[in-house]
Write a protein that holds these residues in place. Structure first.
Motif, PDB file in Angstrom:
ATOM      1  N   ARG A 101      31.438  34.432  31.858  1.00  0.00           N
ATOM      2  CA  ARG A 101      32.469  34.352  32.785  1.00  0.00           C
ATOM      3  C   ARG A 101      33.259  35.229  32.845  1.00  0.00           C
ATOM      4  O   ARG A 101      34.311  34.754  31.917  1.00  0.00           O
ATOM      5  CB  ARG A 101      32.662  32.716  32.773  1.00  0.00           C
ATOM      6  CG  ARG A 101      33.160  31.811  34.270  1.00  0.00           C
ATOM      7  CD  ARG A 101      33.633  30.300  33.743  1.00  0.00           C
ATOM      8  NE  ARG A 101      32.336  29.643  33.073  1.00  0.00           N
ATOM      9  CZ  ARG A 101      31.178  29.416  34.522  1.00  0.00           C
ATOM     10  NH1 ARG A 101      31.213  29.114  35.781  1.00  0.00           N
ATOM     11  NH2 ARG A 101      30.784  28.232  33.652  1.00  0.00           N
ATOM     12  N   ALA A 102      33.152  35.328  34.063  1.00  0.00           N
ATOM     13  CA  ALA A 102      34.247  36.740  34.324  1.00  0.00           C
ATOM     14  C   ALA A 102      35.514  36.156  34.397  1.00  0.00           C
ATOM     15  O   ALA A 102      36.142  35.180  35.152  1.00  0.00           O
ATOM     16  CB  ALA A 102      33.988  37.655  35.140  1.00  0.00           C
ATOM     17  N   VAL A 103      35.796  37.177  33.839  1.00  0.00           N
ATOM     18  CA  VAL A 103      38.019  36.190  33.562  1.00  0.00           C
ATOM     19  C   VAL A 103      39.057  37.384  34.475  1.00  0.00           C
ATOM     20  O   VAL A 103      40.006  37.308  34.523  1.00  0.00           O
ATOM     21  CB  VAL A 103      38.238  35.747  32.238  1.00  0.00           C
ATOM     22  CG1 VAL A 103      37.839  34.853  31.396  1.00  0.00           C
ATOM     23  CG2 VAL A 103      38.746  37.254  31.311  1.00  0.00           C
ATOM     24  N   ARG A 104      38.300  38.784  34.458  1.00  0.00           N
ATOM     25  CA  ARG A 104      39.149  39.270  35.220  1.00  0.00           C
ATOM     26  C   ARG A 104      38.541  40.336  36.412  1.00  0.00           C
ATOM     27  O   ARG A 104      37.127  40.554  35.706  1.00  0.00           O
ATOM     28  CB  ARG A 104      39.903  40.818  34.667  1.00  0.00           C
ATOM     29  CG  ARG A 104      40.804  40.201  33.690  1.00  0.00           C
ATOM     30  CD  ARG A 104      41.826  40.923  32.743  1.00  0.00           C
ATOM     31  NE  ARG A 104      42.686  40.320  31.689  1.00  0.00           N
ATOM     32  CZ  ARG A 104      42.797  39.830  31.027  1.00  0.00           C
ATOM     33  NH1 ARG A 104      41.152  39.975  30.302  1.00  0.00           N
ATOM     34  NH2 ARG A 104      42.802  38.835  30.084  1.00  0.00           N
ATOM     35  N   ARG A 105      39.117  41.088  37.337  1.00  0.00           N
ATOM     36  CA  ARG A 105      37.711  41.846  37.885  1.00  0.00           C
ATOM     37  C   ARG A 105      37.791  42.941  37.736  1.00  0.00           C
ATOM     38  O   ARG A 105      37.890  43.255  36.149  1.00  0.00           O
ATOM     39  CB  ARG A 105      38.498  42.129  39.529  1.00  0.00           C
ATOM     40  CG  ARG A 105      38.889  41.020  40.016  1.00  0.00           C
ATOM     41  CD  ARG A 105      39.159  40.942  41.926  1.00  0.00           C
ATOM     42  NE  ARG A 105      38.516  42.158  42.406  1.00  0.00           N
ATOM     43  CZ  ARG A 105      37.250  41.697  43.239  1.00  0.00           C
ATOM     44  NH1 ARG A 105      36.535  40.986  43.662  1.00  0.00           N
ATOM     45  NH2 ARG A 105      36.426  42.700  44.074  1.00  0.00           N
ATOM     46  N   ALA A 106      36.310  43.963  37.772  1.00  0.00           N
ATOM     47  CA  ALA A 106      36.418  45.244  36.782  1.00  0.00           C
ATOM     48  C   ALA A 106      37.401  45.858  37.065  1.00  0.00           C
ATOM     49  O   ALA A 106      37.928  46.930  36.196  1.00  0.00           O
ATOM     50  CB  ALA A 106      35.672  45.993  37.846  1.00  0.00           C
TER      51      ALA A 106
END
Length: 774
Positions: free
Chosen positions: A189-194
């Motif tokens: 689950r993404a916790v930061r943008r790229a």
């Protein structure tokens, strides 16, 4: 100095000036044209230098050309213009190689991500991933954004940490972008943008460090700082004393720094040519100048001073279990697995010549390892999941912790039967390379690694390094470079993406690109295109020699120019004659500078010695299992004397007598005489011969113990003898590999035809601090 005019254009200019100078004998107006062209060119470079706040040799050339025009000495002006153009062309040739760029680093960053949306997995541009998205990362793919694991996984984190072995991450652990999924597919689950993730930070760090590299003054310019005021002073005095401006112009003509403009770039270009023949690409002449002044080296560990891939160093077994049988079971299962440790296990079985059968029902179990059925036995290879390990397994764990090694467990029908110790081994040539660096003037060696402190300290102790910085992230490495730069000119050496910022920040960055990341090679100033780091010592030695020759040639030319200046000041040389004398000085200076083409003088290993080294290196690998038998017999004595222990001790004596001693005796009588001339003669091999004598002595002592039945009162001395043999053999083999086997150079590669593409290898280590993986 960056070339202002394309190199090919400079060559054309030199050709035109040469033709004009010769044709001027019939058409004197061509001398005037050549002088004017040279003046325009030199003035443009002076302006460029002044805008960059530099002061160099071009000022004196401009003054002398102006003087020849004022007094009508056009032949002298044409000769100066020709030498000026030739010098710039030579320097342009030395520096026309590709400059740094970060294209490869950026290219490795994922462009797309697989995101689970509305019950389906869709591929979207990585920039469109938002916090909270569930991202699917398949085996072998790079994690596109920082995220929290929704199930356990195994990852290669070498791109960001440089750690040598895979790391297992539990559910809810955060994984960083840029790491590679080394196990089964996982979801995060993404916790930061790229653009806010870890890998993007590495790219920004490299860009900032690269932009912060200050220009380094050319060697010729440092000479010019002294020469220009001296020449002007002598010319002024000559004019005042003789009352003739022609005499002042003659002084300036003889003072024109052609030896600097010619000899220095020739020496540097010669050094670059010599390094390329050694398998090192140096990106420009300024790099070679800086390499010649380096006093501190910051070294990465994994893939730089170590091999960069895990290897099974020992197999510890449960009582009554044969080590080869356990290795065969593990290899049968791992032969079907893509895991990085699987390669190490299969390679160990191949080295031990263990027959490997075919496993069935093989599957990867995240968090546990690989499972399969071998000859009706259910085998698990990977992590130990037994709640209460038996005593031998606890001893194996302690052994792994003491040796700073990882453990791959082998379980048969649910019971642990073997523990395979796994380490990233030192490169055989590492110790010798670092000794050569110290001999070349690099007096401070620092290890900066993302690995654990105990592992880093172990490596530093063997190599004799001055300082260790462990658990280092990319920003830590850059900070250490900055600290060392305040003390002395600093070189950084590494092979992974995580090393790129440090390499860009250092005075000289050297990439071990044969195994490393393409990004590191692009950011670095010099690239070792060949496997191994002995080329690092080659390039430093060659740079030091080329720098010394450049200084010597410049000093020779300037010294003779000063003598000519004095002669011109007293009226013994007219401007045209002074220009001809200056050309003779150029020939002497350039002739001396051409010695740099030979590189660092080092005799090659004779063919006979090379063949023997290859033979005995292979025998070392074949004897690994024999040495393990000796250590295993010593360990077995911890339970006292039993029939099984008696058999193991006698088996150890047999392998010593039948395999190890014949090898040592052959080395003594065949290898050592062949390498003696390269290591200091008989005195050089004496310590190693003493090692052979000690192995013979301890083997004989062990044999005397075995003349009858073993008893309990022999246990202490038997263990001391066997452990002594293990220690002596380990040290002796390591010394031979580092001091003798590293002498043989690898086969030469035609670098003009060779195309090499460095890529990030799948190597990493247990970042959770534990000794087990999977």
């Amino acid at each position: 100095m960056d070339t202002r005019v394309p190199w090919r254009t400079q060559v054309v200019i030199v050709g035109v000036l040469a033709v004009a100078t010769l044709a001027g004998m019939a058409f004197p107006a061509l001398w005037l044209a050549a002088t004017l062209a040279g003046l325009a060119y030199s003035m443009s470079m002076v302006v460029t230098d002044l805008r960059a706040r530099r002061f160099g040799t071009d000022v004196l050339a401009t003054l002398s050309l102006t003087g020849t025009l004022v007094v009508g000495e056009h032949l002298a002006g044409a000769l100066i213009a020709l030498m000026l153009g030739t010098g710039q062309a030579l320097e342009g040739y030395a520096q026309r190689r590709a400059h740094r760029d970060l294209d490869a680093l950026l290219a490795r960053a994922p462009r797309t991500a697989r995101v689970r949306r509305a019950g389906a997995v869709v591929e979207v541009p990585v920039a469109e991933v938002v916090v909270g998205d569930v991202v699917v990362v398949r085996s072998g793919e790079v994690v596109p954004v920082d995220g929290r694991l929704l199930e356990a996984g195994t990852f290669d984190e070498s791109a960001l940490t440089g750690e040598p072995l895979p790391v297992s991450r539990a559910v809810d652990a955060v994984v960083r972008s840029g790491v590679c999924n080394a196990g089964a597919a996982v979801t995060v689950r993404a916790v930061r943008r790229a653009d806010q993730s870890a890998y993007a930070g590495v790219v920004r760090l490299a860009e900032q460090a690269l932009a912060g590299v200050a220009p380094v003054a050319r060697l010729a310019d440092r000479f010019a700082v002294v020469l220009v005021p001296v020449a002007l002073a002598v010319a002024g005095v000559a004019w005042w004393w003789a009352g003739d401006p022609v005499r002042a112009v003659a002084v300036l003509v003889t003072a024109t720094p052609c030896p600097l403009l010619l000899a220095v770039p020739v020496a540097i270009a010669g050094g670059m040519s010599a390094t390329s023949r050694r398998g090192v690409v140096v990106k420009d002449g300024a790099v070679l100048e800086r390499l010649g002044r380096v006093r501190t080296a910051i070294l990465d560990k994994t893939g730089t001073v170590t091999v960069g891939a895990p290897a099974v160093t020992e197999v510890l077994t449960a009582p009554g279990v044969d080590a080869n049988r356990a290795l065969a079971l593990a290899a049968a299962v791992e032969n079907e697995s893509p895991h990085v440790l699987a390669t190490a296990v299969v390679a160990a079985a191949r080295r031990a010549r263990v027959p490997v059968t075919v496993a069935t029902a093989v599957r990867e179990v995240p968090g546990s390892g690989a499972r399969g059925v071998v000859d009706g036995v259910a085998v698990t290879v990977g992590r130990l999941v037994v709640a209460d390990p038996p005593g031998w397994a606890r001893s194996a764990l302690r052994r792994a912790q003491l040796d700073a090694a990882g453990v791959v467990w082998v379980c048969a029908d649910g019971e642990p039967v073997a523990a395979m110790l796994v380490r990233d081994e030192l490169r055989p040539e590492a110790a010798r390379t670092l000794r050569r660096l110290r001999a070349a003037g690099v007096d401070r060696l620092v290890l900066v690694t993302g690995d654990r402190r105990e592992v880093a300290d172990d490596v530093a102790g063997v190599l004799g390094l001055d300082e260790v910085v462990a658990d280092a992230r990319p920003e830590t490495k850059v900070e250490q470079v900055r600290i060392e730069q305040r003390r002395a000119p600093t070189m950084a050496v590494g092979d992974g993406v995580n090393d790129a910022p440090a390499l860009a920040a250092a005075d000289v960055g050297v990439a071990v690109a044969a195994r490393g990341a393409t990004a590191t090679a692009q950011v670095a100033d010099a690239v070792l295109t060949d496997e191994g780091i002995d080329r690092l010592a080659d390039v430093v030695e060659t740079a030091r020699r080329a720098h010394g020759i450049a200084v010597q040639s410049a000093a020779l030319g300037v010294g003779l120019s000063v003598v000519a200046m004095v002669a011109a000041a007293f009226g013994f040389l007219a401007p045209a004659a002074g220009a001809l004398v200056q050309e003779l000085i150029d020939v002497l200076a350039v002739g001396n500078a051409l010695r740099a083409l030979r590189g660092n003088a080092r005799s090659d290993v004779p063919v006979i010695a090379r063949g023997l080294i290859t033979r005995f290196r292979a025998e070392h690998a074949d004897l690994a299992d024999a040495r393990a038998v000796v250590r295993g017999a010593a360990d077995a004595l911890s339970v006292g004397v039993t029939a099984e222990v008696d058999a193991r001790v006698r088996a150890a004596h047999r392998v010593l007598v039948d395999r190890i001693l014949p090898h040592e005796r052959a080395e003594e009588h065949e290898l050592y005489p062949a390498v003696a001339p390269m290591v200091g003669g008989r005195d050089g091999i004496a310590p190693m011969s003493r090692g052979h004598a000690e192995i013979e002595r301890l083997t004989a002592r062990l044999g005397r113990h075995l003349t009858g039945r073993l008893s309990s009162d022999q246990v202490d001395d038997l263990r001391a003898t066997l452990y002594g043999l293990d220690a002596v053999l380990t040290l002796h083999f390591a010394q031979e590999e580092q001091d003798y086997f590293a002498l043989a150079e690898r086969e030469r590669v035609d670098f003009r035809r060779k195309s090499w593409h460095a890529s990030t290898g799948v190597t990493s280590h247990p970042g959770n601090g534990g000794p087990s993986w999977r």
